[in-house]
Scaffold this motif. Sequence first.
Motif, PDB file in Angstrom:
ATOM      1  N   LEU A  30       1.924  14.697  -0.386  1.00 32.32           N
ATOM      2  CA  LEU A  30       2.234  14.782   0.853  1.00 32.32           C
ATOM      3  C   LEU A  30       3.612  14.388   1.290  1.00 32.32           C
ATOM      4  CD1 LEU A  30      -1.018  12.638   2.236  1.00 32.32           C
ATOM      5  CD2 LEU A  30      -0.558  14.966   2.369  1.00 32.32           C
ATOM      6  N   HIS A  31       4.448  14.290  -0.025  1.00 37.80           N
ATOM      7  CA  HIS A  31       5.719  13.795   0.443  1.00 37.80           C
ATOM      8  C   HIS A  31       5.910  12.475   1.130  1.00 37.80           C
ATOM      9  CE1 HIS A  31       6.486  17.826  -1.136  1.00 37.80           C
ATOM     10  NE2 HIS A  31       5.895  18.511  -0.408  1.00 37.80           N
ATOM     11  N   GLY A  32       5.071  11.582   0.774  1.00 41.41           N
ATOM     12  CA  GLY A  32       5.183  10.354   1.145  1.00 41.41           C
ATOM     13  C   GLY A  32       3.817   9.998   2.040  1.00 41.41           C
ATOM     14  N   LEU A  33       3.724   8.862   1.899  1.00 40.69           N
ATOM     15  CA  LEU A  33       2.249   8.331   2.691  1.00 40.69           C
ATOM     16  C   LEU A  33       2.394   7.582   4.071  1.00 40.69           C
ATOM     17  CD1 LEU A  33       0.386   7.115  -0.477  1.00 40.69           C
ATOM     18  CD2 LEU A  33      -0.024   9.322   0.887  1.00 40.69           C
ATOM     19  N   SER A  34       3.572   7.146   4.190  1.00 38.59           N
ATOM     20  CA  SER A  34       3.806   6.535   5.502  1.00 38.59           C
ATOM     21  C   SER A  34       3.180   7.415   6.893  1.00 38.59           C
ATOM     22  CB  SER A  34       5.209   6.193   5.672  1.00 38.59           C
ATOM     23  OG  SER A  34       5.363   5.163   6.719  1.00 38.59           O
ATOM     24  N   GLY A  35       2.348   6.730   7.526  1.00 38.70           N
ATOM     25  CA  GLY A  35       1.816   7.264   8.681  1.00 38.70           C
ATOM     26  C   GLY A  35       1.008   8.166   8.669  1.00 38.70           C
ATOM     27  N   LYS A  36       0.517   8.822   7.280  1.00 35.13           N
ATOM     28  CA  LYS A  36      -0.446   9.905   7.229  1.00 35.13           C
ATOM     29  C   LYS A  36      -1.865   9.216   7.232  1.00 35.13           C
ATOM     30  CE  LYS A  36       3.102  12.456   6.093  1.00 35.13           C
ATOM     31  NZ  LYS A  36       3.212  12.952   4.913  1.00 35.13           N
ATOM     32  N   ILE A  47     -11.080   0.215  -3.472  1.00 36.90           N
ATOM     33  CA  ILE A  47     -10.025   0.013  -4.175  1.00 36.90           C
ATOM     34  C   ILE A  47      -8.931   0.908  -3.819  1.00 36.90           C
ATOM     35  CG2 ILE A  47      -9.157  -0.177  -6.521  1.00 36.90           C
ATOM     36  CD1 ILE A  47     -11.948  -0.868  -7.466  1.00 36.90           C
ATOM     37  N   LEU A  48      -9.242   2.042  -3.830  1.00 36.23           N
ATOM     38  CA  LEU A  48      -8.192   3.163  -3.462  1.00 36.23           C
ATOM     39  C   LEU A  48      -7.800   3.226  -2.112  1.00 36.23           C
ATOM     40  CD1 LEU A  48      -6.624   5.780  -4.443  1.00 36.23           C
ATOM     41  CD2 LEU A  48      -8.581   6.921  -4.143  1.00 36.23           C
ATOM     42  N   SER A  49      -8.681   2.805  -1.213  1.00 30.85           N
ATOM     43  CA  SER A  49      -8.527   2.934   0.362  1.00 30.85           C
ATOM     44  C   SER A  49      -7.117   1.790   0.489  1.00 30.85           C
ATOM     45  CB  SER A  49      -9.675   2.645   1.094  1.00 30.85           C
ATOM     46  OG  SER A  49     -10.629   3.401   0.916  1.00 30.85           O
ATOM     47  N   VAL A  50      -7.350   0.525  -0.170  1.00 33.65           N
ATOM     48  CA  VAL A  50      -6.464  -0.393   0.087  1.00 33.65           C
ATOM     49  C   VAL A  50      -5.279   0.106  -0.634  1.00 33.65           C
ATOM     50  CG1 VAL A  50      -5.847  -2.828  -0.425  1.00 33.65           C
ATOM     51  CG2 VAL A  50      -8.039  -2.264   0.495  1.00 33.65           C
ATOM     52  N   LEU A  51      -5.197   0.376  -1.714  1.00 34.75           N
ATOM     53  CA  LEU A  51      -3.788   0.924  -2.242  1.00 34.75           C
ATOM     54  C   LEU A  51      -3.116   2.087  -1.583  1.00 34.75           C
ATOM     55  CD1 LEU A  51      -5.021   1.096  -6.147  1.00 34.75           C
ATOM     56  CD2 LEU A  51      -3.353  -0.445  -5.081  1.00 34.75           C
ATOM     57  N   LEU A  52      -3.782   2.950  -1.030  1.00 39.34           N
ATOM     58  CA  LEU A  52      -3.171   3.985  -0.064  1.00 39.34           C
ATOM     59  C   LEU A  52      -2.614   3.279   1.079  1.00 39.34           C
ATOM     60  CD1 LEU A  52      -5.959   6.679  -0.362  1.00 39.34           C
ATOM     61  CD2 LEU A  52      -3.659   6.852  -1.039  1.00 39.34           C
ATOM     62  N   ALA A  53      -3.391   2.296   1.601  1.00 42.68           N
ATOM     63  CA  ALA A  53      -3.015   1.750   2.816  1.00 42.68           C
ATOM     64  C   ALA A  53      -1.673   0.872   2.630  1.00 42.68           C
ATOM     65  CB  ALA A  53      -4.096   0.561   3.372  1.00 42.68           C
ATOM     66  N   ARG A  55       0.857   1.885   0.624  1.00 42.75           N
ATOM     67  CA  ARG A  55       1.685   2.570   0.901  1.00 42.75           C
ATOM     68  C   ARG A  55       2.111   3.098   2.299  1.00 42.75           C
ATOM     69  NH1 ARG A  55       2.783   5.698  -4.079  1.00 42.75           N
ATOM     70  NH2 ARG A  55       2.406   4.388  -5.932  1.00 42.75           N
ATOM     71  N   GLY A  56       1.355   2.461   3.100  1.00 38.65           N
ATOM     72  CA  GLY A  56       1.659   3.146   4.666  1.00 38.65           C
ATOM     73  C   GLY A  56       0.539   4.065   5.116  1.00 38.65           C
ATOM     74  N   ALA A  57      -0.484   4.408   4.446  1.00 37.53           N
ATOM     75  CA  ALA A  57      -1.229   5.353   5.074  1.00 37.53           C
ATOM     76  C   ALA A  57      -2.109   4.890   5.941  1.00 37.53           C
ATOM     77  CB  ALA A  57      -2.237   6.118   3.822  1.00 37.53           C
ATOM     78  N   ASP A  58      -2.748   5.632   6.666  1.00 34.27           N
ATOM     79  CA  ASP A  58      -3.891   5.056   7.592  1.00 34.27           C
ATOM     80  C   ASP A  58      -5.218   5.637   7.204  1.00 34.27           C
ATOM     81  OD1 ASP A  58      -5.724   4.499   9.868  1.00 34.27           O
ATOM     82  OD2 ASP A  58      -4.638   5.935  11.444  1.00 34.27           O
ATOM     83  N   VAL A  59      -6.110   4.929   6.627  1.00 34.53           N
ATOM     84  CA  VAL A  59      -7.249   5.209   5.838  1.00 34.53           C
ATOM     85  C   VAL A  59      -8.385   4.970   6.530  1.00 34.53           C
ATOM     86  CG1 VAL A  59      -8.300   4.906   3.573  1.00 34.53           C
ATOM     87  CG2 VAL A  59      -5.865   4.688   3.849  1.00 34.53           C
ATOM     88  N   THR A  60      -9.582   5.840   6.366  1.00 35.30           N
ATOM     89  CA  THR A  60     -10.846   5.822   6.719  1.00 35.30           C
ATOM     90  C   THR A  60     -11.609   6.115   5.622  1.00 35.30           C
ATOM     91  OG1 THR A  60     -10.410   6.606   8.951  1.00 35.30           O
ATOM     92  CG2 THR A  60     -12.388   6.879   8.331  1.00 35.30           C
TER      93      THR A  60
END
Length: 244
Positions: A30-36, A47-53, A55-60
């Motif tokens: 994604l060339h970066g996770l912030s705001g994605k 576990i993965l949801s929180v790790l992605l968050a 890095r700045g991702a908006d996770v569902t």
Amino acid sequence: MMYAQFASVYDELMLDIPYPAYVDLVDTALHGLSGKKILDVACGTGILSVLLAERGADVTGIDLSEEMLAVASSRASERFPSMIFLHQAMQQLNVPGQYDAAVIPIDSLNYLEDEQDVKQTFKKIHDALTPGGLFLFDVHSTFKTDVLFMESPFTYDSKKISYIWETEEGEEPHSIHSELAFFVREEDGRYVRFDEVHYQRTFPVMNYVEWLEQAGFSVERIFADWSDEAPEEESERIFFQLRK
């Protein structure tokens, strides 16, 4: 398959899974996770949801198990209280809006026993993504289901949790029927037993490719075992990276 007690031991059993590597795979694609906006399908205990968050991702996150989702919600509550977790089956995915990426991590797709359910899941994921959206998932190889899983029984023993895992061939090709007996140590030293039955099925790589293309995806790459190498005869975990 019952998850009420399994959810309580899941995190320890997954300690050897390199979740940060999964985050890196998504981050790079994604060339970066912030705001994605990212959909974590079969999110388990989050576990993965929180790790992605982190890095700045908006996770569902979505999962079939309410018990797993309760653990996930608790894990996210302190730092990411607005993170959304939904109780859904992946083949019946129904989420608002569209996402930049969707992941089905750690062979969760293999819990779908029926070919039509796999195809429907791919279509649902495709519908949930923005144009150019990323879809990343992994599955057991047929070598793993047909050969490695047949080497049971497998055992595990830590200070708190032990299990005996027995397997046999399932009714469908490349399927595995697993029976696990868990023994969890209580504070007073006694062990409490509970049992789990799991059924997983995988398909040859080209079957997945055909169904993904039918759903509208373009294949970016297929690789194996957390490396950038193409799958080989004895690869165990196959990764698929797709674009809408």
